[in-house]
Scaffold this motif. Structure first.
Motif, PDB file in Angstrom:
ATOM      1  N   GLY A  34      -9.211  53.534  -9.866  1.00 41.20           N
ATOM      2  CA  GLY A  34     -10.214  53.930 -10.795  1.00 41.20           C
ATOM      3  C   GLY A  34      -9.894  53.537 -12.169  1.00 41.20           C
ATOM      4  O   GLY A  34     -10.997  53.534 -12.973  1.00 41.20           O
ATOM      5  N   ALA A  35      -8.626  53.328 -12.629  1.00 37.11           N
ATOM      6  CA  ALA A  35      -8.644  52.876 -13.897  1.00 37.11           C
ATOM      7  C   ALA A  35      -9.134  51.253 -14.363  1.00 37.11           C
ATOM      8  O   ALA A  35      -9.642  51.266 -15.376  1.00 37.11           O
ATOM      9  CB  ALA A  35      -6.767  52.760 -14.211  1.00 37.11           C
ATOM     10  N   TYR A  36      -9.103  50.401 -13.250  1.00 30.55           N
ATOM     11  CA  TYR A  36      -9.557  49.142 -13.374  1.00 30.55           C
ATOM     12  C   TYR A  36     -11.068  49.047 -13.301  1.00 30.55           C
ATOM     13  O   TYR A  36     -11.650  48.682 -13.836  1.00 30.55           O
ATOM     14  CB  TYR A  36      -8.979  48.018 -12.378  1.00 30.55           C
ATOM     15  CG  TYR A  36      -7.551  47.665 -12.831  1.00 30.55           C
ATOM     16  CD1 TYR A  36      -7.724  46.659 -13.909  1.00 30.55           C
ATOM     17  CD2 TYR A  36      -6.658  48.092 -12.363  1.00 30.55           C
ATOM     18  CE1 TYR A  36      -6.339  46.252 -14.314  1.00 30.55           C
ATOM     19  CE2 TYR A  36      -5.236  47.551 -12.696  1.00 30.55           C
ATOM     20  CZ  TYR A  36      -5.159  46.753 -13.760  1.00 30.55           C
ATOM     21  OH  TYR A  36      -3.898  46.202 -13.961  1.00 30.55           O
ATOM     22  N   ALA A  37     -11.611  50.028 -12.441  1.00 31.94           N
ATOM     23  CA  ALA A  37     -13.067  50.140 -12.207  1.00 31.94           C
ATOM     24  C   ALA A  37     -13.835  50.818 -13.307  1.00 31.94           C
ATOM     25  O   ALA A  37     -14.812  50.432 -13.860  1.00 31.94           O
ATOM     26  CB  ALA A  37     -13.198  50.893 -10.894  1.00 31.94           C
ATOM     27  N   GLY A  38     -13.227  51.849 -13.730  1.00 34.25           N
ATOM     28  CA  GLY A  38     -13.727  52.786 -14.828  1.00 34.25           C
ATOM     29  C   GLY A  38     -13.271  52.338 -16.389  1.00 34.25           C
ATOM     30  O   GLY A  38     -13.741  52.914 -17.435  1.00 34.25           O
ATOM     31  N   GLY A  39     -12.238  51.237 -16.342  1.00 34.11           N
ATOM     32  CA  GLY A  39     -11.705  51.051 -17.828  1.00 34.11           C
ATOM     33  C   GLY A  39     -11.098  52.189 -18.588  1.00 34.11           C
ATOM     34  O   GLY A  39     -11.160  52.242 -19.850  1.00 34.11           O
ATOM     35  N   ARG A  40     -10.413  52.984 -17.819  1.00 29.48           N
ATOM     36  CA  ARG A  40      -9.665  54.328 -18.321  1.00 29.48           C
ATOM     37  C   ARG A  40      -8.269  54.259 -18.358  1.00 29.48           C
ATOM     38  O   ARG A  40      -7.575  54.164 -17.279  1.00 29.48           O
ATOM     39  CB  ARG A  40     -10.018  55.469 -17.411  1.00 29.48           C
ATOM     40  CG  ARG A  40     -11.402  55.834 -17.402  1.00 29.48           C
ATOM     41  CD  ARG A  40     -11.688  57.320 -16.460  1.00 29.48           C
ATOM     42  NE  ARG A  40     -13.091  57.512 -16.686  1.00 29.48           N
ATOM     43  CZ  ARG A  40     -13.546  58.365 -17.469  1.00 29.48           C
ATOM     44  NH1 ARG A  40     -12.913  58.942 -18.598  1.00 29.48           N
ATOM     45  NH2 ARG A  40     -14.926  58.665 -17.581  1.00 29.48           N
ATOM     46  N   THR A  41      -7.747  53.989 -19.467  1.00 29.55           N
ATOM     47  CA  THR A  41      -6.424  53.744 -19.978  1.00 29.55           C
ATOM     48  C   THR A  41      -5.335  54.968 -19.264  1.00 29.55           C
ATOM     49  O   THR A  41      -4.362  54.881 -18.874  1.00 29.55           O
ATOM     50  CB  THR A  41      -6.148  53.733 -21.411  1.00 29.55           C
ATOM     51  OG1 THR A  41      -6.903  52.687 -21.991  1.00 29.55           O
ATOM     52  CG2 THR A  41      -4.566  53.194 -21.324  1.00 29.55           C
ATOM     53  N   GLN A  42      -5.863  56.352 -19.248  1.00 36.74           N
ATOM     54  CA  GLN A  42      -5.359  57.409 -19.061  1.00 36.74           C
ATOM     55  C   GLN A  42      -4.991  57.593 -17.501  1.00 36.74           C
ATOM     56  O   GLN A  42      -3.879  57.647 -17.000  1.00 36.74           O
ATOM     57  CB  GLN A  42      -6.017  58.753 -19.333  1.00 36.74           C
ATOM     58  CG  GLN A  42      -6.336  58.963 -20.688  1.00 36.74           C
ATOM     59  CD  GLN A  42      -7.466  58.112 -21.432  1.00 36.74           C
ATOM     60  OE1 GLN A  42      -8.121  57.341 -20.662  1.00 36.74           O
ATOM     61  NE2 GLN A  42      -7.924  58.625 -22.427  1.00 36.74           N
ATOM     62  N   LEU A  43      -5.832  56.775 -16.790  1.00 36.82           N
ATOM     63  CA  LEU A  43      -5.680  56.755 -15.226  1.00 36.82           C
ATOM     64  C   LEU A  43      -4.518  55.859 -14.989  1.00 36.82           C
ATOM     65  O   LEU A  43      -3.875  55.922 -13.912  1.00 36.82           O
ATOM     66  CB  LEU A  43      -7.104  56.324 -14.430  1.00 36.82           C
ATOM     67  CG  LEU A  43      -7.920  57.747 -14.466  1.00 36.82           C
ATOM     68  CD1 LEU A  43      -9.110  56.969 -13.725  1.00 36.82           C
ATOM     69  CD2 LEU A  43      -7.566  58.659 -13.751  1.00 36.82           C
ATOM     70  N   LEU A  44      -4.613  54.705 -15.570  1.00 39.21           N
ATOM     71  CA  LEU A  44      -3.348  53.614 -15.553  1.00 39.21           C
ATOM     72  C   LEU A  44      -2.127  54.127 -15.786  1.00 39.21           C
ATOM     73  O   LEU A  44      -1.063  53.999 -15.069  1.00 39.21           O
ATOM     74  CB  LEU A  44      -3.835  52.446 -16.546  1.00 39.21           C
ATOM     75  CG  LEU A  44      -3.001  51.221 -16.112  1.00 39.21           C
ATOM     76  CD1 LEU A  44      -3.096  50.772 -14.929  1.00 39.21           C
ATOM     77  CD2 LEU A  44      -2.999  50.127 -17.361  1.00 39.21           C
ATOM     78  N   LEU A  45      -1.920  55.021 -16.869  1.00 38.00           N
ATOM     79  CA  LEU A  45      -0.758  55.736 -17.105  1.00 38.00           C
ATOM     80  C   LEU A  45      -0.420  56.529 -15.908  1.00 38.00           C
ATOM     81  O   LEU A  45       0.521  56.820 -15.439  1.00 38.00           O
ATOM     82  CB  LEU A  45      -0.648  56.341 -18.346  1.00 38.00           C
ATOM     83  CG  LEU A  45      -0.742  55.580 -19.571  1.00 38.00           C
ATOM     84  CD1 LEU A  45      -1.147  56.394 -20.806  1.00 38.00           C
ATOM     85  CD2 LEU A  45       0.332  54.665 -19.764  1.00 38.00           C
ATOM     86  N   ILE A  46      -1.273  57.424 -15.412  1.00 36.96           N
ATOM     87  CA  ILE A  46      -1.129  58.162 -14.245  1.00 36.96           C
ATOM     88  C   ILE A  46      -0.562  57.603 -13.106  1.00 36.96           C
ATOM     89  O   ILE A  46       0.471  58.031 -12.395  1.00 36.96           O
ATOM     90  CB  ILE A  46      -2.203  59.255 -13.997  1.00 36.96           C
ATOM     91  CG1 ILE A  46      -2.421  60.155 -15.212  1.00 36.96           C
ATOM     92  CG2 ILE A  46      -2.384  59.762 -12.632  1.00 36.96           C
ATOM     93  CD1 ILE A  46      -3.758  60.915 -15.249  1.00 36.96           C
ATOM     94  N   ALA A  47      -1.326  56.398 -12.834  1.00 35.42           N
ATOM     95  CA  ALA A  47      -1.022  55.350 -11.430  1.00 35.42           C
ATOM     96  C   ALA A  47       0.353  55.173 -11.892  1.00 35.42           C
ATOM     97  O   ALA A  47       1.128  55.224 -10.828  1.00 35.42           O
ATOM     98  CB  ALA A  47      -1.957  54.621 -11.517  1.00 35.42           C
ATOM     99  N   CYS A  48       0.637  54.398 -12.576  1.00 41.10           N
ATOM    100  CA  CYS A  48       2.057  53.992 -13.069  1.00 41.10           C
ATOM    101  C   CYS A  48       3.076  55.090 -12.904  1.00 41.10           C
ATOM    102  O   CYS A  48       4.287  54.911 -12.191  1.00 41.10           O
ATOM    103  CB  CYS A  48       2.432  53.572 -14.497  1.00 41.10           C
ATOM    104  SG  CYS A  48       1.300  51.861 -14.871  1.00 41.10           S
ATOM    105  N   LEU A  49       2.858  56.264 -13.242  1.00 36.98           N
ATOM    106  CA  LEU A  49       3.884  57.529 -13.220  1.00 36.98           C
ATOM    107  C   LEU A  49       3.976  57.891 -11.729  1.00 36.98           C
ATOM    108  O   LEU A  49       4.966  58.093 -11.158  1.00 36.98           O
ATOM    109  CB  LEU A  49       3.582  58.802 -13.804  1.00 36.98           C
ATOM    110  CG  LEU A  49       4.229  59.950 -13.755  1.00 36.98           C
ATOM    111  CD1 LEU A  49       5.505  59.753 -14.260  1.00 36.98           C
ATOM    112  CD2 LEU A  49       3.620  61.132 -14.469  1.00 36.98           C
ATOM    113  N   LEU A  50       2.951  57.928 -10.907  1.00 37.36           N
ATOM    114  CA  LEU A  50       2.792  58.380  -9.523  1.00 37.36           C
ATOM    115  C   LEU A  50       3.314  57.292  -8.844  1.00 37.36           C
ATOM    116  O   LEU A  50       4.184  57.689  -7.801  1.00 37.36           O
ATOM    117  CB  LEU A  50       1.347  58.595  -8.905  1.00 37.36           C
ATOM    118  CG  LEU A  50       0.678  59.750  -9.492  1.00 37.36           C
ATOM    119  CD1 LEU A  50      -0.982  59.657  -9.091  1.00 37.36           C
ATOM    120  CD2 LEU A  50       1.118  60.802  -9.320  1.00 37.36           C
TER     121      LEU A  50
END
Length: 323
Positions: A34-50
């Protein structure tokens, strides 16, 4: 009979993610997409934490795997099938650091193949300052459903992280054998009375008529010891009468059982037969009953002897009864 044996911990490859840990990784993958598809930095941070949480959990449980020693006692150490024994375990921490809280269970050779999981408290590290806190005593009741040498153990210890994302399993020690004898079923009294230790007592000669004195005495003969003179009977008969000799015999019973595989049609692939188990219970019950009333009991097998050859010619035991 109580048995005690020192067992050292043996670690096996058992570090794994729990179902919750796999869900975290799945959500992490979805968040990355979702982060790469939507370009959302917040989702990338959540993905790294998970993603990082399960990895950290795996490292934590791998480092905190306990090093334990267990001493196992059975009280009693020999029981009949269906009876209950108390299993006591002295668990000691042998590592240099405090152990994490964990769950434990003992393996058993029947369904469900282990005891219910219980909590193992945190133990202090070894050393003079912590000699009282580095061990604990665990116990549970065990009722073996069938006879034989039951292998109890080893102990399985599982450590989880605080979030329940990863678990590490450790096998402590090895299995110990518990002797389980056949079930002894009480049999009805037959009315046979045999004095213990003397066997059956029978008079050599009895008179067809007369009172108890007549049945117990006979006329004095040359050579009879004076201590055997029955004075009351002598006074009544007017002649010396002596107590009659007794002949003592030791009644014996021989039990013959079929121990051949072909003698039982219900033998399965594991060589187990419900009919043979019934025969073994019958053998134990009859032998114990006959021993209680004074018989000397021997067992004959149709196949090669399976009973303890060392005990042949001696008294054998079933449970707490000798025969």
């Amino acid at each position: 009979m109580s048995q005690r044996r020192g067992l050292t911990a043996l670690s096996v490859a058992g570090v794994r993610l729990t179902a919750r840990g796999w869900w975290f990784l799945s959500f992490s993958a979805v968040a990355f997409i979702g982060a790469y598809a939507g370009g959302r930095t917040q989702l990338l941070l959540i993905a790294c934490l998970l993603f990082a949480l399960p990895v950290i959990a795996v490292l934590f449980v791998a480092v905190r795997r306990p090093r334990l020693v267990v001493h196992r006692d059975f009280t009693p150490g020999v029981i009949a099938a269906g009876a209950t024994t108390r299993v006591s375990l002295l668990v000691t921490n042998r590592s240099g650091g405090a152990s994490a809280r964990a769950s434990w269970s003992d393996a058993v050779p029947w369904h469900p193949w282990s005891t219910p999981a219980s909590q193992l408290p945190a133990l202090q590290p070894r050393g003079a300052r912590f000699t009282r806190g580095n061990s604990t005593v665990l116990s549970y009741d065990l009722a073996p459903p069938r006879r034989g040498l039951a292998g109890i153990g080893p102990m399985a210890v599982e450590v989880q992280d605080a979030f329940g994302l990863a678990a590490s399993a450790v096998v402590v020690g090895a299995a110990q054998q518990l002797v389980v004898t056949p079930e002894v079923v009480p049999l009805a009294d037959s009315g046979l009375s045999i004095p213990a230790g003397d066997g059956e007592s029978q008079l050599v000669q009895r008179r067809a008529a007369g009172d108890d004195d007549d049945a117990m005495t006979r006329e004095y003969r040359n050579g009879d010891a004076m201590r055997r003179v029955h004075w009351r009977a002598s006074a009544r008969h007017g002649d010396l009468m002596v107590r009659q000799e007794e002949q003592r015999s030791f009644p014996q019973a021989r039990i013959v059982i079929d121990t051949t595989t072909g003698g039982y049609r219900d033998v399965d692939d594991d060589s187990e037969s419900a009919a043979f188990e019934w025969v073994v219970r019958m053998l134990a019950s009859v032998a114990v009953h006959l021993r209680r009333v004074g018989f000397l009991v021997t067992v004959e097998e149709s196949a090669a002897a399976q009973l303890d050859a060392v005990g042949r010619g001696k008294r054998r035991t079933w449970g707490n009864e000798e025969f």
